[in-house]
Structures are given as structure tokens and as C-alpha cells.
Enzyme design. Structure first.
Site, PDB file in Angstrom:
ATOM      1  NE  ARG A  67       2.355   4.591   2.004  1.00 38.69           N
ATOM      2  CZ  ARG A  67       3.608   4.263   1.703  1.00 38.69           C
ATOM      3  NH1 ARG A  67       4.045   4.415   0.444  1.00 38.69           N
ATOM      4  NH2 ARG A  67       4.432   3.793   2.621  1.00 38.69           N
ATOM      5  CE  LYS A 125       3.262   7.405   4.263  1.00 42.00           C
ATOM      6  NZ  LYS A 125       3.157   6.905   5.663  1.00 42.00           N
ATOM      7  CG  HIS A 131      -4.287   1.649   4.333  1.00 41.43           C
ATOM      8  ND1 HIS A 131      -3.603   2.480   3.461  1.00 41.43           N
ATOM      9  CD2 HIS A 131      -3.343   1.186   5.185  1.00 41.43           C
ATOM     10  CE1 HIS A 131      -2.329   2.519   3.790  1.00 41.43           C
ATOM     11  NE2 HIS A 131      -2.135   1.734   4.821  1.00 41.43           N
ATOM     12  NE  ARG A 150       0.603   0.543   2.298  1.00 40.29           N
ATOM     13  CZ  ARG A 150       1.759   0.642   1.658  1.00 40.29           C
ATOM     14  NH1 ARG A 150       1.795   0.446   0.350  1.00 40.29           N
ATOM     15  NH2 ARG A 150       2.876   0.922   2.299  1.00 40.29           N
ATOM     16  CG  HIS A 191       6.441  -0.585   4.953  1.00 43.23           C
ATOM     17  ND1 HIS A 191       5.872  -1.786   5.338  1.00 43.23           N
ATOM     18  CD2 HIS A 191       5.412   0.292   4.833  1.00 43.23           C
ATOM     19  CE1 HIS A 191       4.557  -1.636   5.432  1.00 43.23           C
ATOM     20  NE2 HIS A 191       4.258  -0.387   5.130  1.00 43.23           N
TER      21      HIS A 191
END
Length: 302
Positions: A149, A173, A248, A251, A274
């Protein structure tokens, strides 16, 4: 209206400390909940305890009237559901009015990706004789090589890169870390930038702080996600005026090209960071579409 800032602050602290959410995620939660507080004021709802399923439905109706996208409505509903779940746990309210509110169905859009010809145009844009050109090429090569990202790209520090093994440590994240391999093109671009362009940019700092961030802006400070987006947008304009991409998409392109070449879905999931395999599975639809087009184009009896 009662002071709603106290429970909101407690909830945001909960997201930061217990859930370990990123500051960007927390900002979105705060904005969504504060928007609902504005609605409460407009409707003369004086307490968070007064909100029932009826008021929750009224709020969703208001969002639809304001032409919010289904994705935005779903996010706001989810934010408020989590907020009230927290308040219920803390015994600040007696019910969660958003529990029985159904989320709007999301539009299933296939992620867009770039074809090899479009990538070639992008990779040919940068002037590799200049510090900024070397930096931009390194950013582009790294994003395509790893599928990380934009925010993850900006957080990379020099000590996160292992050129001997060919891997990079990425913080994603929730501050979750993962190692991602990169290829020779990305390695060459980063080495050129580190050995030449980055040193020049670092010398431009007015107050040297010896930042360890990999990517620097033209003043020698750490590059921001917004800065990366501006850089990529400028590269796209130089490559092709009719080519419209978002950062994005690199990605998406990484994931799609990996699967097209036969990579295992769970491997791609790990590389992308993910949490759920379902987030990665959308790319299988893209590859199926690609296979169908190829079949129709080349099979004599298609």
C-alpha cells in the site's frame, strides 16, 4: 444534549490501545461518529441512550437522501455499530440500535489493473540522471514488485531492506509486519536511488535529522502518502494523457499479474497483507475474465 465527547474519546482510546488500529482508521471512525452526533443535534436527540432502531433507520435515510455512496453508508453504519457495541460492553447504553440495521449491498466492482504495455510506458518516464527521477523510479518499481500500500511504502526505513536476501519488512494495518520479496528491477532501482539520489535529497534538509525513511521529498524530509500520489499522477500524465490510474491500481496489478502467472491464492494473500482470503479472492474474478478473453481471442472454436 449530553456531553458525547467523553464516550467517544473512550471509544477511540479503545480502538488505539486494545484493537491496535492505525491512526488513519481511527480518524475515519471519529468522523463517522461525529457526523451522527450532528444528526442527533438536528433531530433534538439529547442522549445516546435515546437512539433506537427507528432513529438509526432515520439516519440511514438521511444519508441516502444526501446521495452518499453505498460503500460510505456501509462504513458509517459499521462504525456506529462498533461504537454502540463498545458502549454496551461498558454499560453506558442499554441497547445497540444499529445491530438490526442491515448494511447496504456493495457494488461488486472488479479491481482495475494495468497491462504490460501501459506499465512499460510508466517505467520509461523517469529521468534516471536526476535525484527525483531516481526516487520516482524506485517507488514505481517497489510498488509493482511488492504490491504494498502507499502508506506502507512511506513508512519503509532503510534498515527494513535486506538486499542480500531480497526482502523488505513492511508494517501494514494494525501495525502487523510481514516480509515481502522483491526482484532485480526493484533492487537495482532502490540501490541507484540510495547510492546517489537519496544522498542529494538528504543534503537539502535545513535542519539535518538523519531521517531513516527510504523515500524523501524534495526538501529531504520523509515523503507522505499524498506526496506519492502526486508523484504517480504526474508520471501517468507524462506516460499517456489518456491513461487514468490510481496508485492503488499498482497493487491490483501486482496481485492480478501474480495470479495470472499461476501464483497460489494464499501466497498472494500473505504478500498483500490481507487478513481474510475473501479480500484476495476478488482477483480470481479478474484472472478468469482475462482467461475468457484470451480463450475467445485465440481458440478456433470459441
Amino acid at each position: 444534549m449530553q456531553n458525547v465527547n467523553v464516550p467517544l474519546i473512550s471509544f477511540l482510546e479503545y480502538l488505539q490501545i486494545e484493537k491496535n488500529y492505525s491512526k488513519y482508521t481511527i480518524v475515519f471512525y471519529q468522523k463517522d461518529i461525529e457526523d451522527f452526533f450532528d444528526f442527533m443535534k438536528e433531530e433534538a436527540i439529547s442522549s445516546i441512550n435515546e437512539v433506537t432502531h427507528t432513529e438509526a433507520r432515520m439516519y440511514l435515510t438521511r444519508l441516502h437522501q444526501k446521495k452518499y455512496a453505498r460503500k460510505s453508508v456501509a462504513r458509517k453504519t459499521s462504525s456506529l455499530r462498533s461504537f454502540y457495541k463498545f458502549l454496551l460492553r461498558e454499560e453506558k447504553v442499554e441497547q445497540n440500535p444499529f445491530t438490526s440495521v442491515s448494511l447496504p449491498k456493495q457494488e461488486k466492482r472488479l479491481p482495475q489493473f494495468l497491462y504490460s504495455e501501459e506499465l512499460d510506458k510508466l517505467f520509461a518516464v523517469s529521468d534516471l540522471e536526476t535525484p527525483l527521477g531516481q526516487r520516482n523510479q524506485a517507488i514505481l518499481e517497489l510498488l509493482y514488485a511488492t504490491g504494498i500500500r502507499i502508506s506502507e511504502c512511506c513508512h519503509i526505513q532503510i534498515h527494513d531492506i535486506d538486499f542480500q536476501v531480497g526482502t523488505i519488512l513492511v508494517t501494514g494495518k494494525g501495525n502487523k509486519q510481514r516480509y515481502i520479496p522483491f526482484g532485480s528491477f526493484a533492487q537495482d532501482a532502490m540501490k541507484t536511488y540510495l547510492e546517489d539520489g537519496r544522498k542529494t535529497l538528504l543534503d537539502k534538509q535545513k535542519t539535518p535529522n538523519s531521517t531513516k525513511h527510504l523515500f524523501l521529498n524534495f526538501r529531504g524530509g520523509a515523503l507522505t502518502p499524498r506526496g506519492v500520489r502526486l508523484i504517480l499522477n504526474d508520471m501517468v500524465q507524462q506516460a499517456c494523457s489518456t491513461l487514468h490510474i490510481s496508485p492503488h491500481m499498482l497493487r491490483h496489478t501486482f496481485a492480478t499479474h501474480m495470479l495470472n502467472e499461476g501464483a497460489d491464492l494464499r501466497v498472494v494473500q500473505e504478500l498483500l497483507g490481507h487478513a481474510s482470503l475473501s479480500s484476495t479472492q476478488i482477483y480470481t474474478h479478474v484472472t478468469k475474465e482475462h482467461l475468457q478473453k484470451t480463450y475467445n481471442q485465440f481458440h478456433p472454436r470459441a
